[in-house]
Design a protein around this motif. Structure first.
Motif, PDB file in Angstrom:
ATOM      1  N   ASN A 203      -5.596   8.111  13.132  1.00 41.79           N
ATOM      2  CA  ASN A 203      -6.147   6.817  13.360  1.00 41.79           C
ATOM      3  C   ASN A 203      -5.556   5.622  12.778  1.00 41.79           C
ATOM      4  OD1 ASN A 203      -7.982   4.740  14.176  1.00 41.79           O
ATOM      5  ND2 ASN A 203      -9.219   5.321  12.374  1.00 41.79           N
ATOM      6  N   GLU A 204      -5.942   5.681  11.334  1.00 39.87           N
ATOM      7  CA  GLU A 204      -5.812   4.487  10.524  1.00 39.87           C
ATOM      8  C   GLU A 204      -5.065   5.019   8.932  1.00 39.87           C
ATOM      9  OE1 GLU A 204      -8.691   1.517  10.396  1.00 39.87           O
ATOM     10  OE2 GLU A 204      -8.362   0.728  12.439  1.00 39.87           O
ATOM     11  N   PRO A 205      -3.874   5.225   8.850  1.00 39.44           N
ATOM     12  CA  PRO A 205      -3.630   5.337   7.425  1.00 39.44           C
ATOM     13  C   PRO A 205      -4.058   4.085   6.627  1.00 39.44           C
ATOM     14  CG  PRO A 205      -2.019   5.984   8.991  1.00 39.44           C
ATOM     15  CD  PRO A 205      -2.783   5.398   9.703  1.00 39.44           C
ATOM     16  N   LEU A 206      -4.341   4.426   5.359  1.00 39.17           N
ATOM     17  CA  LEU A 206      -4.445   3.212   4.528  1.00 39.17           C
ATOM     18  C   LEU A 206      -3.588   2.531   3.946  1.00 39.17           C
ATOM     19  CD1 LEU A 206      -7.318   4.927   2.426  1.00 39.17           C
ATOM     20  CD2 LEU A 206      -7.640   3.648   4.337  1.00 39.17           C
ATOM     21  N   ASN A 207      -3.803   1.422   2.975  1.00 41.67           N
ATOM     22  CA  ASN A 207      -2.571   0.750   2.417  1.00 41.67           C
ATOM     23  C   ASN A 207      -1.784   1.467   1.468  1.00 41.67           C
ATOM     24  OD1 ASN A 207      -4.326   0.885   0.615  1.00 41.67           O
ATOM     25  ND2 ASN A 207      -4.720  -1.313   0.232  1.00 41.67           N
ATOM     26  N   PRO A 208      -0.626   1.049   1.494  1.00 43.02           N
ATOM     27  CA  PRO A 208       0.242   2.012   0.545  1.00 43.02           C
ATOM     28  C   PRO A 208      -0.231   2.122  -0.922  1.00 43.02           C
ATOM     29  CG  PRO A 208       1.448   0.219   1.567  1.00 43.02           C
ATOM     30  CD  PRO A 208       0.290  -0.159   1.964  1.00 43.02           C
ATOM     31  N   GLU A 209      -1.062   1.271  -1.422  1.00 44.91           N
ATOM     32  CA  GLU A 209      -1.494   1.428  -2.770  1.00 44.91           C
ATOM     33  C   GLU A 209      -2.771   2.559  -2.789  1.00 44.91           C
ATOM     34  OE1 GLU A 209      -1.506  -1.472  -1.046  1.00 44.91           O
ATOM     35  OE2 GLU A 209       0.202  -2.450  -2.376  1.00 44.91           O
ATOM     36  N   ALA A 210      -3.146   2.712  -1.737  1.00 45.49           N
ATOM     37  CA  ALA A 210      -4.326   3.952  -1.575  1.00 45.49           C
ATOM     38  C   ALA A 210      -3.618   5.318  -1.466  1.00 45.49           C
ATOM     39  CB  ALA A 210      -5.014   3.785  -0.486  1.00 45.49           C
ATOM     40  N   MET A 211      -2.303   5.085  -1.308  1.00 42.87           N
ATOM     41  CA  MET A 211      -1.494   6.552  -1.101  1.00 42.87           C
ATOM     42  C   MET A 211      -0.701   6.691  -2.263  1.00 42.87           C
ATOM     43  SD  MET A 211      -0.274   6.483   2.738  1.00 42.87           S
ATOM     44  CE  MET A 211      -0.825   5.211   3.869  1.00 42.87           C
ATOM     45  N   GLY A 212      -0.778   5.941  -3.334  1.00 42.18           N
ATOM     46  CA  GLY A 212       0.054   5.955  -4.433  1.00 42.18           C
ATOM     47  C   GLY A 212       1.290   5.225  -4.516  1.00 42.18           C
ATOM     48  N   LYS A 213       1.638   4.526  -3.110  1.00 41.52           N
ATOM     49  CA  LYS A 213       3.035   4.072  -2.938  1.00 41.52           C
ATOM     50  C   LYS A 213       3.229   2.495  -3.051  1.00 41.52           C
ATOM     51  CE  LYS A 213       4.039   8.329  -1.838  1.00 41.52           C
ATOM     52  NZ  LYS A 213       5.016   9.091  -2.820  1.00 41.52           N
ATOM     53  N   SER A 214       4.051   2.307  -3.508  1.00 39.13           N
ATOM     54  CA  SER A 214       4.500   0.744  -3.993  1.00 39.13           C
ATOM     55  C   SER A 214       4.796  -0.011  -2.675  1.00 39.13           C
ATOM     56  CB  SER A 214       5.237   0.749  -5.063  1.00 39.13           C
ATOM     57  OG  SER A 214       6.651   0.923  -4.398  1.00 39.13           O
ATOM     58  N   THR A 215       5.362   0.596  -1.514  1.00 36.30           N
ATOM     59  CA  THR A 215       5.648  -0.374  -0.412  1.00 36.30           C
ATOM     60  C   THR A 215       5.200   0.626   0.690  1.00 36.30           C
ATOM     61  OG1 THR A 215       7.997   0.822  -0.185  1.00 36.30           O
ATOM     62  CG2 THR A 215       7.940  -0.976  -1.467  1.00 36.30           C
TER      63      THR A 215
END
Ligand code: MG
Length: 377
Positions: A203-215
């Motif tokens: 449905n909705e992956p979170l924002n990059p920060e929530a996945m530990g990614k910078s972009t």
């Protein structure tokens, strides 16, 4: 006056007046992506629209959907940036059910009667079953309960000639990859032969920060895309053709990022675009257009007229801009949500029957507008 019998633009003008008089409600839980919103005036909703009446044949610049209304269940395929119905461009519209989670309130609408009602009274072309996954009361905790709710809706949709989206309604699907593979394998084995069925695998992956990614590009290439490829491989091992819809980072708004590094090697893949008109405006339409220009197909499996939180008032003018955009590009869509929770996005007032048979007095301001849009899509 019956709202469904007047022209759409007139209807939304009247609805906007009702909205202006009624205001919104408080207390929301749709997603953590809330942003501030500016409410458009009713006059802008009328003046900003280019099309003049309610039917699909009257809508604006793209001739494809206007000449190819989808009126029956046919195979769906993808060609370039277009989703085709029996080989022809077109689009369908309907409501999304709320989270299926046990005890959240929306699960009571996962009934055969509701599916039948939205087909008959709303002229819905689709319904979305939003199966909650990792949160309390969801599939991970209660797999049999939640799967049974989804299957009830899918089977009612098949019986009523509606398309149905089987939605893995998750914000952290990568944490339960094997559960997703097992679930969608089961769905493909059970329903893959039916042209009605559409798989929405995240449905909705979170924002990059929530996945530990910078972009977002990293979040897509390192988290979401590998998850999607694994689930798609499992589905395609069973079902070679039904449409599969993939989410993207930032609550399925970064479709342009996914389009720059698309999934390859499989047919009939599309990307979901989610918008909430009270928050997401031209910048998100620009991202969607960029994705289309890169050659991927989009399907709006979730949208609201309110703010991204799921609450607030309906932004009628911005909603109509989105409807014009979706008609122009043959984008199918499902509205959030067919539920009676006391928040702006709900189509139903608290206490509405889980057996359908709703009158307009059972519908919220959003519900009245959405029913009119769907009925005249
Ligand atoms: Mg199939």
């Amino acid at each position: 006056m019956r709202i469904s019998r007047c022209g759409q633009r007139l209807c939304v003008f009247l609805v906007s007046l009702i909205l202006a008089a009624c205001g919104g409600s408080s207390g929301s839980s749709r997603s953590p992506s809330s942003q501030s919103s500016v409410i458009s005036s009713s006059s802008s909703s009328v003046s900003s629209s280019s099309s003049s009446s309610s039917s699909i044949s009257s809508s604006s610049s793209s001739s494809a959907s206007s000449t190819n209304p989808v009126t029956s269940i046919v195979p769906i395929s993808v060609s370039g940036n277009q989703i085709l119905f029996d080989g022809q461009p077109g689009s369908i519209a309907g409501p999304s059910l709320f989270w299926s989670n046990n005890g959240w309130g929306g699960e009571k609408f996962y009934t055969e009667e509701v599916v039948t009602w939205v087909k008959q009274d709303w002229n819905a072309g689709l319904i979305r079953a939003s199966m909650g996954v990792e949160d309390q009361g969801g599939y991970i905790q209660f797999p049999a309960d939640n799967k049974a709710k989804v299957k009830r809706v899918v089977e009612a949709a098949i019986a009523n000639d509606l398309y149905v989206i089987i939605d893995w309604h998750s914000h952290r699907a990568e944490n339960n990859l094997q559960a997703a593979i097992d679930f969608f394998t089961d769905m493909a084995q059970t329903y893959g032969e039916y042209d009605h069925v559409i798989y929405e695998i995240y449905n909705e992956p979170l924002n990059p920060e929530a996945m530990g990614k910078s972009t977002s590009a990293e979040a897509w290439s390192q988290v979401v895309k590998p998850y999607a490829e694994a689930v798609i491989a499992a589905i395609r091992a069973v079902d070679p053709d039904n449409l599969i819809i993939v989410g993207s980072p930032t609550w399925s708004q970064d479709v342009d990022v996914a389009a720059s590094n698309p999934i390859s090697g499989y047919d009939n893949i599309a990307y979901t675009l989610h918008f909430y008109a009270g928050t997401h405006r031209q910048y998100l339409r620009d991202k969607a257009r960029a994705a289309l220009d890169k050659g991927v197909a989009l399907f709006v499996t979730e949208w609201g007229g309110v703010e991204a939180s799921g609450d607030g008032q309906v932004d009628v003018g911005e909603t109509l801009l989105w409807m014009d955009f979706m008609r122009e590009h043959n984008l199918s869509h499902a509205n959030w949500a067919l539920n009676d929770k006391s928040e702006g996005a709900s189509a139903l007032k608290p206490g509405a029957s889980p057996l359908g048979n709703w009158t307009d007095s059972d519908l919220t301001a959003s519900g009245l507008l959405v029913k009119d849009i769907i009925k005249n899509w």
